[in-house]
Every structure is written in C-alpha cells, then in structure tokens.
Write a protein that holds these residues in place. Sequence first.
Motif, PDB file in Angstrom:
ATOM      1  N   ARG A 117       0.846  -1.195   0.000  1.00 19.30           N
ATOM      2  CA  ARG A 117       0.000   0.000   0.000  1.00 19.30           C
ATOM      3  C   ARG A 117       0.885   1.250   0.000  1.00 19.30           C
ATOM      4  NH1 ARG A 117      -3.258  -0.895   4.545  1.00 19.30           N
ATOM      5  NH2 ARG A 117      -1.415  -0.411   5.742  1.00 19.30           N
ATOM      6  N   LYS A 118       0.543   2.181  -0.881  1.00 19.05           N
ATOM      7  CA  LYS A 118       1.201   3.484  -0.896  1.00 19.05           C
ATOM      8  C   LYS A 118       0.184   4.543  -0.496  1.00 19.05           C
ATOM      9  CE  LYS A 118       4.419   2.126  -4.560  1.00 19.05           C
ATOM     10  NZ  LYS A 118       4.911   2.405  -5.937  1.00 19.05           N
ATOM     11  N   THR A 119       0.617   5.510   0.290  1.00 20.93           N
ATOM     12  CA  THR A 119      -0.290   6.518   0.829  1.00 20.93           C
ATOM     13  C   THR A 119       0.209   7.918   0.496  1.00 20.93           C
ATOM     14  OG1 THR A 119      -0.720   5.029   2.688  1.00 20.93           O
ATOM     15  CG2 THR A 119      -1.472   7.304   2.914  1.00 20.93           C
ATOM     16  N   SER A 134     -11.649  11.565   3.203  1.00 20.10           N
ATOM     17  CA  SER A 134     -11.239  12.825   3.812  1.00 20.10           C
ATOM     18  C   SER A 134     -11.973  13.067   5.120  1.00 20.10           C
ATOM     19  CB  SER A 134     -11.501  13.995   2.848  1.00 20.10           C
ATOM     20  OG  SER A 134     -12.900  14.162   2.643  1.00 20.10           O
ATOM     21  N   GLU A 135     -11.485  14.014   5.868  1.00 19.50           N
ATOM     22  CA  GLU A 135     -12.078  14.541   7.101  1.00 19.50           C
ATOM     23  C   GLU A 135     -11.681  13.708   8.325  1.00 19.50           C
ATOM     24  OE1 GLU A 135     -16.240  15.380   6.723  1.00 19.50           O
ATOM     25  OE2 GLU A 135     -16.032  15.892   4.596  1.00 19.50           O
ATOM     26  N   GLU A 136     -11.573  14.413   9.446  1.00 19.63           N
ATOM     27  CA  GLU A 136     -11.116  13.801  10.693  1.00 19.63           C
ATOM     28  C   GLU A 136     -12.071  12.725  11.195  1.00 19.63           C
ATOM     29  OE1 GLU A 136      -9.474  15.291  15.070  1.00 19.63           O
ATOM     30  OE2 GLU A 136      -9.881  16.755  13.463  1.00 19.63           O
ATOM     31  N   ARG A 137     -13.356  12.828  10.819  1.00 21.66           N
ATOM     32  CA  ARG A 137     -14.321  11.818  11.272  1.00 21.66           C
ATOM     33  C   ARG A 137     -14.025  10.438  10.677  1.00 21.66           C
ATOM     34  NH1 ARG A 137     -18.876  11.100   7.757  1.00 21.66           N
ATOM     35  NH2 ARG A 137     -18.608  12.249   5.803  1.00 21.66           N
ATOM     36  N   LYS A 138     -13.159  10.372   9.677  1.00 26.44           N
ATOM     37  CA  LYS A 138     -12.770   9.085   9.093  1.00 26.44           C
ATOM     38  C   LYS A 138     -11.431   8.584   9.658  1.00 26.44           C
ATOM     39  CE  LYS A 138     -16.004   9.499   5.730  1.00 26.44           C
ATOM     40  NZ  LYS A 138     -15.584   9.665   4.330  1.00 26.44           N
ATOM     41  N   VAL A 151      -9.525   4.948   9.060  1.00 23.02           N
ATOM     42  CA  VAL A 151      -8.268   4.832   8.316  1.00 23.02           C
ATOM     43  C   VAL A 151      -7.230   4.100   9.157  1.00 23.02           C
ATOM     44  CG1 VAL A 151      -6.337   6.122   7.325  1.00 23.02           C
ATOM     45  CG2 VAL A 151      -8.677   6.851   6.863  1.00 23.02           C
ATOM     46  N   ALA A 152      -7.124   4.476  10.428  1.00 20.54           N
ATOM     47  CA  ALA A 152      -6.152   3.831  11.308  1.00 20.54           C
ATOM     48  C   ALA A 152      -6.434   2.335  11.443  1.00 20.54           C
ATOM     49  CB  ALA A 152      -6.174   4.501  12.682  1.00 20.54           C
ATOM     50  N   MET A 153      -7.718   1.959  11.525  1.00 22.99           N
ATOM     51  CA  MET A 153      -8.073   0.546  11.639  1.00 22.99           C
ATOM     52  C   MET A 153      -7.738  -0.205  10.357  1.00 22.99           C
ATOM     53  SD  MET A 153     -11.780  -1.195  12.571  1.00 22.99           S
ATOM     54  CE  MET A 153     -11.858  -0.299  14.119  1.00 22.99           C
ATOM     55  N   ALA A 154      -8.017   0.415   9.215  1.00 20.34           N
ATOM     56  CA  ALA A 154      -7.724  -0.234   7.934  1.00 20.34           C
ATOM     57  C   ALA A 154      -6.221  -0.419   7.735  1.00 20.34           C
ATOM     58  CB  ALA A 154      -8.314   0.580   6.793  1.00 20.34           C
ATOM     59  N   PHE A 155      -5.433   0.505   8.260  1.00 22.06           N
ATOM     60  CA  PHE A 155      -3.990   0.432   8.090  1.00 22.06           C
ATOM     61  C   PHE A 155      -3.333  -0.505   9.108  1.00 22.06           C
ATOM     62  CE2 PHE A 155      -2.436   4.239   5.452  1.00 22.06           C
ATOM     63  CZ  PHE A 155      -3.575   4.206   4.652  1.00 22.06           C
ATOM     64  N   ALA A 156      -4.013  -0.799  10.209  1.00 19.77           N
ATOM     65  CA  ALA A 156      -3.399  -1.579  11.280  1.00 19.77           C
ATOM     66  C   ALA A 156      -3.192  -3.033  10.891  1.00 19.77           C
ATOM     67  CB  ALA A 156      -4.256  -1.492  12.544  1.00 19.77           C
ATOM     68  N   GLY A 175      -6.916  15.449   7.775  1.00 22.64           N
ATOM     69  CA  GLY A 175      -7.871  15.045   8.797  1.00 22.64           C
ATOM     70  C   GLY A 175      -7.999  13.537   8.888  1.00 22.64           C
ATOM     71  N   ALA A 176      -8.162  12.883   7.735  1.00 21.31           N
ATOM     72  CA  ALA A 176      -8.300  11.434   7.721  1.00 21.31           C
ATOM     73  C   ALA A 176      -7.033  10.724   8.165  1.00 21.31           C
ATOM     74  CB  ALA A 176      -8.706  10.959   6.335  1.00 21.31           C
ATOM     75  N   ALA A 177      -5.891  11.369   7.974  1.00 22.34           N
ATOM     76  CA  ALA A 177      -4.603  10.784   8.331  1.00 22.34           C
ATOM     77  C   ALA A 177      -4.177  11.100   9.758  1.00 22.34           C
ATOM     78  CB  ALA A 177      -3.517  11.279   7.367  1.00 22.34           C
ATOM     79  N   SER A 178      -5.005  11.811  10.497  1.00 22.59           N
ATOM     80  CA  SER A 178      -4.564  12.379  11.788  1.00 22.59           C
ATOM     81  C   SER A 178      -4.280  11.351  12.879  1.00 22.59           C
ATOM     82  CB  SER A 178      -5.603  13.394  12.282  1.00 22.59           C
ATOM     83  OG  SER A 178      -6.857  12.778  12.482  1.00 22.59           O
ATOM     84  N   LYS A 179      -4.719  10.092  12.681  1.00 24.36           N
ATOM     85  CA  LYS A 179      -4.452   9.080  13.710  1.00 24.36           C
ATOM     86  C   LYS A 179      -3.520   7.976  13.231  1.00 24.36           C
ATOM     87  CE  LYS A 179      -8.561  10.000  16.452  1.00 24.36           C
ATOM     88  NZ  LYS A 179      -9.723   9.442  17.194  1.00 24.36           N
ATOM     89  N   LEU A 180      -2.841   8.221  12.114  1.00 24.94           N
ATOM     90  CA  LEU A 180      -1.867   7.248  11.629  1.00 24.94           C
ATOM     91  C   LEU A 180      -0.540   7.419  12.365  1.00 24.94           C
ATOM     92  CD1 LEU A 180      -2.478   7.270   7.779  1.00 24.94           C
ATOM     93  CD2 LEU A 180      -3.265   5.602   9.467  1.00 24.94           C
TER      94      LEU A 180
END
Length: 263
Positions: A4-6, A221-225, A229-234, A258-263
């Motif tokens: 996966r590339k981000t 997009s957006e912080e609510r996601k 995103v973090a779960m999908a990447f884990a 926003g969507a990347a804020s918890k990676l």
Amino acid sequence: MTERKTIVYPNPQVLAEAVAARTLLTIIDLLAEPGRTRVDIAVTGGTDGNRVFAATNASPLNDAVDWSRVHVWWGDERFVAADDDDRNAKQAREAWYGALVEDGRMPAGNVHAMPADTRSATEIAAASPKQTDAVLAEAAAEYQRELTAQLGENPALDIAMFGMGPDAHFASLFPDHGESEIADPHVLVAGVRDSPKPPPLRLTLTVPMIARSRHTWVFTSEERKADAVAMAFAKRDNPHAPSSYADGEELLWLIDKGAASKL
C-alpha cells in the motif's frame, strides 16, 4: 498482496482535485499504450466521489481525454429504482458523465450501470428474505455477465476508485457483514441484504474482482474518518475494517490531513 502506498493532501478539496487529475492523466496514458482500444474504470459515489466528479469537470485535462474509448462501471450500487435519488449512477450522471453523453463525447453504451430494482413497492414489501436474496443474486449475476461479455472470462478493470466510510467500509462491503470475506475468484459481484447503511439492498464488486484492477485507489477525507483509516492500516484483510481488503496491481490510499490524523 500489493504494498500500500499513501499520499496525504492538505484538505478535502485538494484531495478531490488530485484524484481527478490522477484519473484523467492515467486514462490519457493508458489510451496512449500501443494496441489499446479502451479503458475501463469503476467509479464511486458519496461526498468524496461527488467532489471528484466536480473536480473532473473543472479540469482542463477533461477535454484531452478521448471519452469515446472510456467505459464506466461501478464498484457498488444501491439496489433501488433506476430513477431513485439514492442511485450512485444517477448522482454520477448528473454530476459528471451525463454531459459527456449529451455532447456526444461518450457513447451511452459505454456506461455500464449496475441493475436497478424493477419491483413495485408492494412487491418489495411482500418479499421474503429468501425471495429478496434470489432477486439480488440474479442482479449480481447479470452484472457479472456484463463484465465478462465486455472484458473476457477473467475481467479486470484498469482503474477502480473507492471512497471509504467512517465505519471503514468500501464499495458495499461492510464490517462483519460477510461479503468482504468472499474469496471465490469466480464470484465477482455480490448482493447485500440488510446493509447497515441505508438503503438496505445493494450490489457490490467482490474483493477478488477489485484485486484484479491495474490501479486500485481508495480515497477519503475529514477527521471523522481518522479512526477508520487507522483501523484499515493496522491490519490487512480485517473483516472489522473491510477497506483493509483493498488490493490491485497498484494500491494507493489518497487521504487528507484530517483522515490521516491518527496514523
């Protein structure tokens, strides 16, 4: 599985413009390949998808594409009447490809919408779960037949684009609902009953079909996601986060800060 590339963009609008530009440039590049006669793309709906359609229309690259050689498919669809406002195909037609068809730049036959529900409201209400499953199965089989008729016995898309919901679903593959775990390479399209997100009936490409794509892009997009995103990447192939199953020859995640804020 493909690595996966981000890519992270500043905000939802820049993300939409970047996805639109990437799509248009990739189509142009693919059409330039020697011997290629067509490009097949699967598009998505939702807030992010509609932003991408608007950005596509606004891009100067839009006029550089030979749309007569581009075929449009869907990654999933709400199984409702053809004229229902919930239909991804209706939203996409109004936001994007309808103008191409009306202007004669894209033949109407190049648009491959998923089947709609042709039953009356009374028939839908009276149907048993078994009857509904049979209707969905036939609609899924119909779309699979169209894929194989157009693209051969082992159909593959050139570009498959997906948004992602705050529950980490993509296409109509929902957490712990079973469809994301379909691994049979011969099952390319599936019906979904009792979707946790309305409307309850849907059609979706399966993970095996998506994984055949030359370019698979998930954008959100957006912080609510951010949690999704973090779960999908884990963890890959996590049924609690179906977007973790996304795969293809190229796998890109295109997200905003926003969507990347918890990676």
